[in-house]
Scaffold this active site. Structure first.
Site, PDB file in Angstrom:
ATOM      1  N   HIS A  25     -29.961  45.242 -22.552  1.00 28.83           N
ATOM      2  CA  HIS A  25     -28.656  45.265 -21.867  1.00 28.83           C
ATOM      3  C   HIS A  25     -28.174  43.827 -21.594  1.00 28.83           C
ATOM      4  CE1 HIS A  25     -26.239  47.256 -18.337  1.00 28.83           C
ATOM      5  NE2 HIS A  25     -25.485  46.512 -19.110  1.00 28.83           N
ATOM      6  N   ASN A  54     -16.524  41.210 -16.863  1.00 29.09           N
ATOM      7  CA  ASN A  54     -17.195  41.087 -18.172  1.00 29.09           C
ATOM      8  C   ASN A  54     -16.608  42.023 -19.228  1.00 29.09           C
ATOM      9  OD1 ASN A  54     -18.229  43.447 -17.176  1.00 29.09           O
ATOM     10  ND2 ASN A  54     -20.287  42.676 -16.816  1.00 29.09           N
ATOM     11  N   ARG A 110     -23.018  53.424 -20.606  1.00 33.60           N
ATOM     12  CA  ARG A 110     -24.266  53.677 -19.892  1.00 33.60           C
ATOM     13  C   ARG A 110     -25.142  54.578 -20.746  1.00 33.60           C
ATOM     14  NH1 ARG A 110     -23.520  49.716 -17.641  1.00 33.60           N
ATOM     15  NH2 ARG A 110     -23.085  49.359 -15.438  1.00 33.60           N
ATOM     16  N   GLN A 158     -33.952  51.365 -17.417  1.00 30.76           N
ATOM     17  CA  GLN A 158     -33.989  49.919 -17.682  1.00 30.76           C
ATOM     18  C   GLN A 158     -34.944  49.229 -16.719  1.00 30.76           C
ATOM     19  OE1 GLN A 158     -29.464  49.532 -19.445  1.00 30.76           O
ATOM     20  NE2 GLN A 158     -30.046  48.175 -17.835  1.00 30.76           N
TER      21      GLN A 158
HETATM   22  P1  NAD Z   1     -12.418  51.053 -16.077  1.00 28.76           P
HETATM   23  O1  NAD Z   1     -12.570  51.660 -14.739  1.00 28.76           O
HETATM   24  O2  NAD Z   1     -11.365  50.020 -16.296  1.00 28.76           O
HETATM   25  O3  NAD Z   1     -12.171  52.207 -17.165  1.00 28.76           O
HETATM   26  C1  NAD Z   1     -12.954  53.352 -17.260  1.00 28.76           C
HETATM   27  C2  NAD Z   1     -12.096  54.453 -17.874  1.00 28.76           C
HETATM   28  O4  NAD Z   1     -12.949  55.558 -18.188  1.00 28.76           O
HETATM   29  C3  NAD Z   1     -11.011  54.959 -16.919  1.00 28.76           C
HETATM   30  O5  NAD Z   1      -9.752  54.909 -17.557  1.00 28.76           O
HETATM   31  C4  NAD Z   1     -11.451  56.385 -16.640  1.00 28.76           C
HETATM   32  O6  NAD Z   1     -10.359  57.282 -16.434  1.00 28.76           O
HETATM   33  C5  NAD Z   1     -12.212  56.728 -17.903  1.00 28.76           C
HETATM   34  N1  NAD Z   1     -13.088  57.885 -17.766  1.00 28.76           N
HETATM   35  C6  NAD Z   1     -13.861  58.241 -16.705  1.00 28.76           C
HETATM   36  N2  NAD Z   1     -14.489  59.391 -16.973  1.00 28.76           N
HETATM   37  C7  NAD Z   1     -14.114  59.778 -18.215  1.00 28.76           C
HETATM   38  C8  NAD Z   1     -14.424  60.877 -19.031  1.00 28.76           C
HETATM   39  N3  NAD Z   1     -15.223  61.870 -18.604  1.00 28.76           N
HETATM   40  N4  NAD Z   1     -13.868  60.935 -20.252  1.00 28.76           N
HETATM   41  C9  NAD Z   1     -13.019  59.978 -20.676  1.00 28.76           C
HETATM   42  N5  NAD Z   1     -12.674  58.912 -19.950  1.00 28.76           N
HETATM   43  C10 NAD Z   1     -13.226  58.820 -18.727  1.00 28.76           C
HETATM   44  O7  NAD Z   1     -13.845  50.493 -16.457  1.00 28.76           O
HETATM   45  P2  NAD Z   1     -14.227  49.403 -17.562  1.00 28.76           P
HETATM   46  O8  NAD Z   1     -14.130  48.048 -16.991  1.00 28.76           O
HETATM   47  O9  NAD Z   1     -13.485  49.720 -18.814  1.00 28.76           O
HETATM   48  O10 NAD Z   1     -15.789  49.717 -17.730  1.00 28.76           O
HETATM   49  C11 NAD Z   1     -16.211  50.996 -18.183  1.00 28.76           C
HETATM   50  C12 NAD Z   1     -17.710  51.116 -18.061  1.00 28.76           C
HETATM   51  O11 NAD Z   1     -18.355  50.233 -18.991  1.00 28.76           O
HETATM   52  C13 NAD Z   1     -18.297  50.690 -16.703  1.00 28.76           C
HETATM   53  O12 NAD Z   1     -18.176  51.695 -15.737  1.00 28.76           O
HETATM   54  C14 NAD Z   1     -19.736  50.405 -17.063  1.00 28.76           C
HETATM   55  O13 NAD Z   1     -20.502  51.579 -16.973  1.00 28.76           O
HETATM   56  C15 NAD Z   1     -19.665  49.952 -18.518  1.00 28.76           C
HETATM   57  N6  NAD Z   1     -19.924  48.486 -18.633  1.00 28.76           N
HETATM   58  C16 NAD Z   1     -21.004  48.071 -19.368  1.00 28.76           C
HETATM   59  C17 NAD Z   1     -21.308  46.716 -19.459  1.00 28.76           C
HETATM   60  C18 NAD Z   1     -22.462  46.212 -20.291  1.00 28.76           C
HETATM   61  O14 NAD Z   1     -22.918  45.085 -20.085  1.00 28.76           O
HETATM   62  N7  NAD Z   1     -22.957  46.968 -21.243  1.00 28.76           N
HETATM   63  C19 NAD Z   1     -20.511  45.785 -18.787  1.00 28.76           C
HETATM   64  C20 NAD Z   1     -19.383  46.235 -18.096  1.00 28.76           C
HETATM   65  C21 NAD Z   1     -19.117  47.592 -18.013  1.00 28.76           C
END
Ligand code: NAD
Length: 358
Positions: A309, A117, A256, A285
């Site tokens: 959400h 997503n 989050r 949530q």
């Molecule tokens: P991903 O794993 O591809 O990328 C996450 C990135 O965040 C990585 O590059 C990681 O190094 C970086 N990161 C981790 N800790 C960090 C910090 N302290 N400071 C800076 N960067 C940091 O994940 P993604 O697919 O891009 O998704 C990211 C997040 O988005 C998910 O973990 C989830 O919590 C959230 N998400 C939300 C929804 C929604 O419906 N709202 C849907 C999908 C994902």
């Protein structure tokens, strides 16, 4: 095997729209697949408290399927009670509702449908930025209540063009946000991530890395959070961090809710330190009726871009994460290897580098 799924209720909408696959009613489309293979499939939305279906059935479930949209919180205590549990599958992206350190200790695998997503969320981030920067919500509320006063709206409306925009986290979503921002001609695109992008990716995204979060937020007109929730991001945006934001900047968080301190963000919006905050993720949530993010507004009555959400659960996304969940289960039943990118915690160790520097 006993497969337990904790999903959100779809009620009337789920009956009318079968593509709402991630609902209790439509069961991720998995029932006939699981039952034809002789497995038991329990689906529930009841997830909180010791009498919930989740906490009762987890005691002898082999596989747990959860979704971030209606998270069944699998704590260390519950894991200790879950004697048969081997695999947790997140139908979606983001597995912070599972205590991942406890999963490592308990040799419990945690898998998610990586990438399922990320476009849906990146689009929501762009929309949220525009909604805030262009002061859309008060403008829409005004016409719907029958009023007309252009100046009241225009006094707090800006263009995205020419702004400095930064992302905390430049993984799959963060990179898609950056690339979608390029046609808006920002002044500069910045990112903070301990996993640096390859030089050619930075070049293609015209993004400059900043190696400290405070430096990033102090330079940005708009900040977006796209990092997972873990020990290093929980409460990251608090009263102290907010002091480093440019006065009157905007913050979009679809990652989050618990990455932000709810009361501190609400106070910053009310004072105008933040001109606005938008997001679809909440620290609890479903969010309680009196959650400060429901009602916060800036001194000019706008700046609230909150939604439930839903950004990662569009109908398009639901098809992808339902199919991805089935593939993960098939691999597991057939003893085939999982797609490496889907493995957050393997047996006894983190496989993903996204959940903090270890
Ligand atoms: P991903 O794993 O591809 O990328 C996450 C990135 O965040 C990585 O590059 C990681 O190094 C970086 N990161 C981790 N800790 C960090 C910090 N302290 N400071 C800076 N960067 C940091 O994940 P993604 O697919 O891009 O998704 C990211 C997040 O988005 C998910 O973990 C989830 O919590 C959230 N998400 C939300 C929804 C929604 O419906 N709202 C849907 C999908 C994902």
């Amino acid at each position: 095997m006993k497969v337990l799924a904790v999903l959100y209720n779809g009620f009337k909408a789920a009956k009318a729209e079968p593509r709402l696959l991630g609902t209790v009613e439509n069961e991720l489309g998995l029932r006939s697949f699981l039952e034809s293979r002789g497995h038991e499939y329990i689906v529930t939305s009841s997830k909180d408290g010791p009498n919930s279906d989740f906490q009762k059935h987890i005691a002898d479930a082999d596989i747990l399927i959860t979704t971030p949209f209606h998270p069944g919180y699998l704590t260390r205590d519950l894991m200790n009670k879950a004697k048969n549990l081997k695999v947790c599958v997140t139908a979606g992206v983001g597995s912070d509702h599972i205590d991942l350190n406890a999963a490592v200790d308990n040799k419990l695998q945690v898998l998610e449908v990586t990438g399922s997503n990320v476009v849906s969320v990146a689009e929501q981030v762009l929309m949220s930025m525009l909604v805030l920067v262009r002061n859309f919500v008060p403008a829409n509320e005004m016409v719907r209540r029958g009023d007309w006063n252009v100046a009241d709206i225009a006094q707090n409306a800006f263009d995205l063009e020419g702004k400095t925009i930064g992302t905390i986290g430049a993984g799959r979503i963060g990179q898609r946000v950056l690339s979608r921002l390029q046609p808006f001609n920002p002044k500069e695109l910045l990112y903070y991530d301990y996993n640096a992008l390859a030089p050619e990716t930075e070049k293609a995204l015209t993004a400059r890395r900043v190696d400290d979060v405070k430096d990033l937020v102090s330079q940005c007109d708009v900040v977006t959070i796209n990092a997972p929730l873990h020990e290093g991001t929980r409460g990251l945006i608090n009263k102290d961090m907010l002091k480093h934001f440019k006065p009157g900047s905007w913050l979009v968080n679809t990652a989050r809710g618990a990455i932000c301190e709810a009361e501190d963000v609400a106070a910053a919006v009310r004072s105008g330190q933040l001109r606005g905050y938008a997001g679809d993720v909440w620290n609890v949530q479903p969010a309680p009726k009196d959650h400060p993010w429901r009602s916060m507004v800036n001194p000019l009555g706008g700046g609230n871009g909150m939604t439930p959400h839903y950004s990662g659960t569009t109908l398009d996304a639901q098809i992808r994460y339902a199919e991805g969940t089935k593939e993960i289960l098939e691999n597991y039943f057939d003893g085939k290897p999982q797609e490496p990118a889907n493995v957050i915690v393997g047996v006894g160790k983190y496989e993903s580098s996204s959940y903090g520097q270890r």
